[in-house]
Design a protein around this motif. Structure first.
Motif, PDB file in Angstrom:
ATOM      1  N   LEU A 271       0.836  -1.199   0.000  1.00 33.85           N
ATOM      2  CA  LEU A 271       0.000   0.000   0.000  1.00 33.85           C
ATOM      3  C   LEU A 271       0.872   1.252   0.000  1.00 33.85           C
ATOM      4  O   LEU A 271       0.657   2.173  -0.791  1.00 33.85           O
ATOM      5  CB  LEU A 271      -0.920   0.003   1.225  1.00 33.85           C
ATOM      6  CG  LEU A 271      -2.126  -0.926   1.207  1.00 33.85           C
ATOM      7  CD1 LEU A 271      -2.800  -0.945   2.582  1.00 33.85           C
ATOM      8  CD2 LEU A 271      -3.130  -0.490   0.142  1.00 33.85           C
ATOM      9  N   THR A 272       1.865   1.277   0.877  1.00 32.46           N
ATOM     10  CA  THR A 272       2.740   2.445   0.974  1.00 32.46           C
ATOM     11  C   THR A 272       3.459   2.703  -0.342  1.00 32.46           C
ATOM     12  O   THR A 272       3.566   3.853  -0.803  1.00 32.46           O
ATOM     13  CB  THR A 272       3.772   2.244   2.097  1.00 32.46           C
ATOM     14  OG1 THR A 272       3.079   2.020   3.335  1.00 32.46           O
ATOM     15  CG2 THR A 272       4.673   3.458   2.224  1.00 32.46           C
ATOM     16  N   ARG A 273       3.956   1.645  -0.957  1.00 36.02           N
ATOM     17  CA  ARG A 273       4.693   1.799  -2.222  1.00 36.02           C
ATOM     18  C   ARG A 273       3.801   2.408  -3.308  1.00 36.02           C
ATOM     19  O   ARG A 273       4.206   3.329  -4.027  1.00 36.02           O
ATOM     20  CB  ARG A 273       5.230   0.443  -2.672  1.00 36.02           C
ATOM     21  CG  ARG A 273       5.951   0.468  -4.019  1.00 36.02           C
ATOM     22  CD  ARG A 273       6.629  -0.865  -4.282  1.00 36.02           C
ATOM     23  NE  ARG A 273       5.692  -1.975  -4.265  1.00 36.02           N
ATOM     24  CZ  ARG A 273       4.940  -2.340  -5.309  1.00 36.02           C
ATOM     25  NH1 ARG A 273       5.009  -1.657  -6.443  1.00 36.02           N
ATOM     26  NH2 ARG A 273       4.128  -3.377  -5.221  1.00 36.02           N
ATOM     27  N   HIS A 274       2.595   1.893  -3.448  1.00 39.71           N
ATOM     28  CA  HIS A 274       1.680   2.425  -4.468  1.00 39.71           C
ATOM     29  C   HIS A 274       1.272   3.865  -4.141  1.00 39.71           C
ATOM     30  O   HIS A 274       1.138   4.700  -5.046  1.00 39.71           O
ATOM     31  CB  HIS A 274       0.436   1.552  -4.563  1.00 39.71           C
ATOM     32  CG  HIS A 274       0.657   0.230  -5.229  1.00 39.71           C
ATOM     33  ND1 HIS A 274       1.023   0.117  -6.555  1.00 39.71           N
ATOM     34  CD2 HIS A 274       0.546  -1.037  -4.750  1.00 39.71           C
ATOM     35  CE1 HIS A 274       1.134  -1.158  -6.868  1.00 39.71           C
ATOM     36  NE2 HIS A 274       0.854  -1.885  -5.797  1.00 39.71           N
TER      37      HIS A 274
ATOM     38  N   GLY B  81     -13.122  -0.559   5.702  1.00 38.37           N
ATOM     39  CA  GLY B  81     -13.698  -1.306   6.808  1.00 38.37           C
ATOM     40  C   GLY B  81     -12.696  -1.570   7.910  1.00 38.37           C
ATOM     41  O   GLY B  81     -12.037  -0.672   8.423  1.00 38.37           O
ATOM     42  N   ARG B  82     -12.542  -2.856   8.265  1.00 34.29           N
ATOM     43  CA  ARG B  82     -11.616  -3.223   9.337  1.00 34.29           C
ATOM     44  C   ARG B  82     -10.156  -3.039   8.926  1.00 34.29           C
ATOM     45  O   ARG B  82      -9.251  -3.188   9.754  1.00 34.29           O
ATOM     46  CB  ARG B  82     -11.867  -4.663   9.780  1.00 34.29           C
ATOM     47  CG  ARG B  82     -11.622  -5.704   8.695  1.00 34.29           C
ATOM     48  CD  ARG B  82     -11.827  -7.105   9.242  1.00 34.29           C
ATOM     49  NE  ARG B  82     -13.175  -7.268   9.776  1.00 34.29           N
ATOM     50  CZ  ARG B  82     -13.572  -8.330  10.482  1.00 34.29           C
ATOM     51  NH1 ARG B  82     -12.714  -9.302  10.737  1.00 34.29           N
ATOM     52  NH2 ARG B  82     -14.805  -8.417  10.925  1.00 34.29           N
ATOM     53  N   ASN B  83      -9.919  -2.740   7.640  1.00 35.49           N
ATOM     54  CA  ASN B  83      -8.552  -2.491   7.174  1.00 35.49           C
ATOM     55  C   ASN B  83      -8.132  -1.032   7.343  1.00 35.49           C
ATOM     56  O   ASN B  83      -7.014  -0.663   6.968  1.00 35.49           O
ATOM     57  CB  ASN B  83      -8.431  -2.874   5.696  1.00 35.49           C
ATOM     58  CG  ASN B  83      -8.738  -4.341   5.449  1.00 35.49           C
ATOM     59  OD1 ASN B  83      -8.130  -5.219   6.034  1.00 35.49           O
ATOM     60  ND2 ASN B  83      -9.702  -4.601   4.566  1.00 35.49           N
ATOM     61  N   LEU B  84      -9.013  -0.209   7.886  1.00 35.75           N
ATOM     62  CA  LEU B  84      -8.727   1.221   7.988  1.00 35.75           C
ATOM     63  C   LEU B  84      -7.430   1.532   8.751  1.00 35.75           C
ATOM     64  O   LEU B  84      -6.671   2.407   8.319  1.00 35.75           O
ATOM     65  CB  LEU B  84      -9.905   1.956   8.628  1.00 35.75           C
ATOM     66  CG  LEU B  84      -9.834   3.483   8.605  1.00 35.75           C
ATOM     67  CD1 LEU B  84      -9.796   4.000   7.176  1.00 35.75           C
ATOM     68  CD2 LEU B  84     -11.018   4.090   9.351  1.00 35.75           C
ATOM     69  N   PRO B  85      -7.116   0.845   9.863  1.00 34.11           N
ATOM     70  CA  PRO B  85      -5.845   1.150  10.541  1.00 34.11           C
ATOM     71  C   PRO B  85      -4.635   0.934   9.635  1.00 34.11           C
ATOM     72  O   PRO B  85      -3.702   1.745   9.644  1.00 34.11           O
ATOM     73  CB  PRO B  85      -5.841   0.178  11.725  1.00 34.11           C
ATOM     74  CG  PRO B  85      -7.285  -0.102  11.983  1.00 34.11           C
ATOM     75  CD  PRO B  85      -7.934  -0.109  10.636  1.00 34.11           C
ATOM     76  N   ARG B  86      -4.648  -0.150   8.861  1.00 40.48           N
ATOM     77  CA  ARG B  86      -3.537  -0.420   7.944  1.00 40.48           C
ATOM     78  C   ARG B  86      -3.445   0.667   6.882  1.00 40.48           C
ATOM     79  O   ARG B  86      -2.353   1.146   6.551  1.00 40.48           O
ATOM     80  CB  ARG B  86      -3.739  -1.783   7.277  1.00 40.48           C
ATOM     81  CG  ARG B  86      -2.668  -2.104   6.243  1.00 40.48           C
ATOM     82  CD  ARG B  86      -3.051  -3.315   5.406  1.00 40.48           C
ATOM     83  NE  ARG B  86      -3.167  -4.502   6.219  1.00 40.48           N
ATOM     84  CZ  ARG B  86      -4.194  -5.348   6.187  1.00 40.48           C
ATOM     85  NH1 ARG B  86      -5.212  -5.116   5.380  1.00 40.48           N
ATOM     86  NH2 ARG B  86      -4.214  -6.416   6.946  1.00 40.48           N
ATOM     87  N   VAL B  87      -4.591   1.078   6.339  1.00 38.95           N
ATOM     88  CA  VAL B  87      -4.618   2.125   5.323  1.00 38.95           C
ATOM     89  C   VAL B  87      -4.094   3.432   5.891  1.00 38.95           C
ATOM     90  O   VAL B  87      -3.296   4.138   5.262  1.00 38.95           O
ATOM     91  CB  VAL B  87      -6.054   2.305   4.777  1.00 38.95           C
ATOM     92  CG1 VAL B  87      -6.145   3.550   3.887  1.00 38.95           C
ATOM     93  CG2 VAL B  87      -6.499   1.068   4.009  1.00 38.95           C
ATOM     94  N   ARG B  88      -4.496   3.750   7.117  1.00 38.24           N
ATOM     95  CA  ARG B  88      -4.049   4.995   7.757  1.00 38.24           C
ATOM     96  C   ARG B  88      -2.534   4.992   7.964  1.00 38.24           C
ATOM     97  O   ARG B  88      -1.853   5.979   7.685  1.00 38.24           O
ATOM     98  CB  ARG B  88      -4.772   5.171   9.095  1.00 38.24           C
ATOM     99  CG  ARG B  88      -4.617   6.563   9.710  1.00 38.24           C
ATOM    100  CD  ARG B  88      -4.945   6.530  11.193  1.00 38.24           C
ATOM    101  NE  ARG B  88      -6.275   5.998  11.440  1.00 38.24           N
ATOM    102  CZ  ARG B  88      -7.385   6.730  11.549  1.00 38.24           C
ATOM    103  NH1 ARG B  88      -7.316   8.028  11.392  1.00 38.24           N
ATOM    104  NH2 ARG B  88      -8.545   6.168  11.808  1.00 38.24           N
ATOM    105  N   ARG B  89      -2.003   3.863   8.442  1.00 35.88           N
ATOM    106  CA  ARG B  89      -0.556   3.780   8.674  1.00 35.88           C
ATOM    107  C   ARG B  89       0.223   3.902   7.361  1.00 35.88           C
ATOM    108  O   ARG B  89       1.264   4.570   7.291  1.00 35.88           O
ATOM    109  CB  ARG B  89      -0.206   2.457   9.364  1.00 35.88           C
ATOM    110  CG  ARG B  89      -0.657   2.354  10.812  1.00 35.88           C
ATOM    111  CD  ARG B  89      -0.010   1.167  11.496  1.00 35.88           C
ATOM    112  NE  ARG B  89      -0.301  -0.104  10.830  1.00 35.88           N
ATOM    113  CZ  ARG B  89      -1.342  -0.889  11.131  1.00 35.88           C
ATOM    114  NH1 ARG B  89      -2.190  -0.529  12.085  1.00 35.88           N
ATOM    115  NH2 ARG B  89      -1.511  -2.027  10.493  1.00 35.88           N
ATOM    116  N   ALA B  90      -0.288   3.247   6.306  1.00 29.30           N
ATOM    117  CA  ALA B  90       0.389   3.300   5.007  1.00 29.30           C
ATOM    118  C   ALA B  90       0.378   4.717   4.449  1.00 29.30           C
ATOM    119  O   ALA B  90       1.388   5.195   3.901  1.00 29.30           O
ATOM    120  CB  ALA B  90      -0.271   2.326   4.034  1.00 29.30           C
TER     121      ALA B  90
END
Length: 246
Positions: free
Chosen positions: A166-169, A182-191
């Protein structure tokens, strides 16, 4: 022999259904749609009041949604069996001369569940697909500003991707549309934070639907959000300005 018509419903507002899909839905005698067990389903909710009297409804209930990891063999096996089963049911109706309208939020060929039925059905029975406005289009219109300008590159990402991907893209694109938050929001926020894009990100919940909410992601409290939510980062590319081009 009858046929399958997949009607793209657009981003959620019934007024954004195409004339062609509207016509097919109102004339349908067999209406099929996906939903989570025990729920009405978003597709069915969108067409409330549109179905013809006596229309037969076929609720295709997912065997799993988020109960087990999406990349596990059990998850894939359960969904494959589900799609195989409904392929046979729908094909039987069509072979008996029935026309079946399958409802699909957004555009059927843009991450839609119908794609999995389409590849199983297309060589067996007649299938027609009616395009719809993708959900992310409704969401970026809800923000009131263009998602891209000039030469901007737009990247569509799934929140289910590994954080480093995610971070690379995110670092290599001008504008972003991030689905399956959804439940992936923390990962998206960190990336987004790692990519230096968090302050530009906007969370749109239930775009074009009742309860729509648009807010900067950095100000969102909590780590979860509804299924119907997309994170956007707008591009700021080339555009005509006074005295010449940017």
């Amino acid at each position: 022999m009858g046929r399958i018509i997949c009607a793209g419903l657009g981003p959620g507002d019934p007024d954004l259904i195409s004339v062609r899909s509207d016509r097919a839905i109102r004339a349908g005698r067999h209406i099929a749609y996906f939903r989570k067990a025990g729920r009405q389903g978003q597709a069915r909710r969108i067409v409330e009041g549109m179905l013809a009297p006596g229309a037969v409804e076929h609720a295709m209930e997912y065997p799993v949604t988020t109960e087990i990891p999406f990349d596990s063999p059990d998850y894939n096996r359960a969904l494959a069996t589900f799609y195989d089963d409904w392929t046979e049911r729908l094909a039987a109706l069509v072979t008996a001369g029935q026309e079946v309208v399958v409802l699909c939020e957004g555009d059927p060929f843009f991450y839609g569940s119908f794609m999995h039925l389409y590849v199983r059905l297309k060589d067996r029975v007649p299938v027609e697909v009616i395009p719809g406005i993708p959900g992310m289009v409704g969401c970026w219109n809800a923000t009131g500003q263009p998602i891209t300008w000039g030469d901007d590159v737009l990247t569509v990402l799934m929140g289910t991707l590994p954080e480093d991907e995610l971070t690379r893209h995110m670092q290599g694109s001008d504008a972003l549309a991030i689905m399956k938050t959804g439940r992936n929001l923390p990962r998206v926020r960190r990336a987004l934070a790692a990519a230096g894009r968090l302050q530009d990100a906007v969370l749109i919940e239930r775009g074009t639907m009742p309860g729509q909410r648009v807010q900067p992601l950095a100000e969102v409290k909590g780590d979860d959000c509804p299924y119907f939510a997309i994170v956007l980062v707008h591009g700021h590319g080339r555009r005509p300005v006074a005295g010449g081009e940017e």
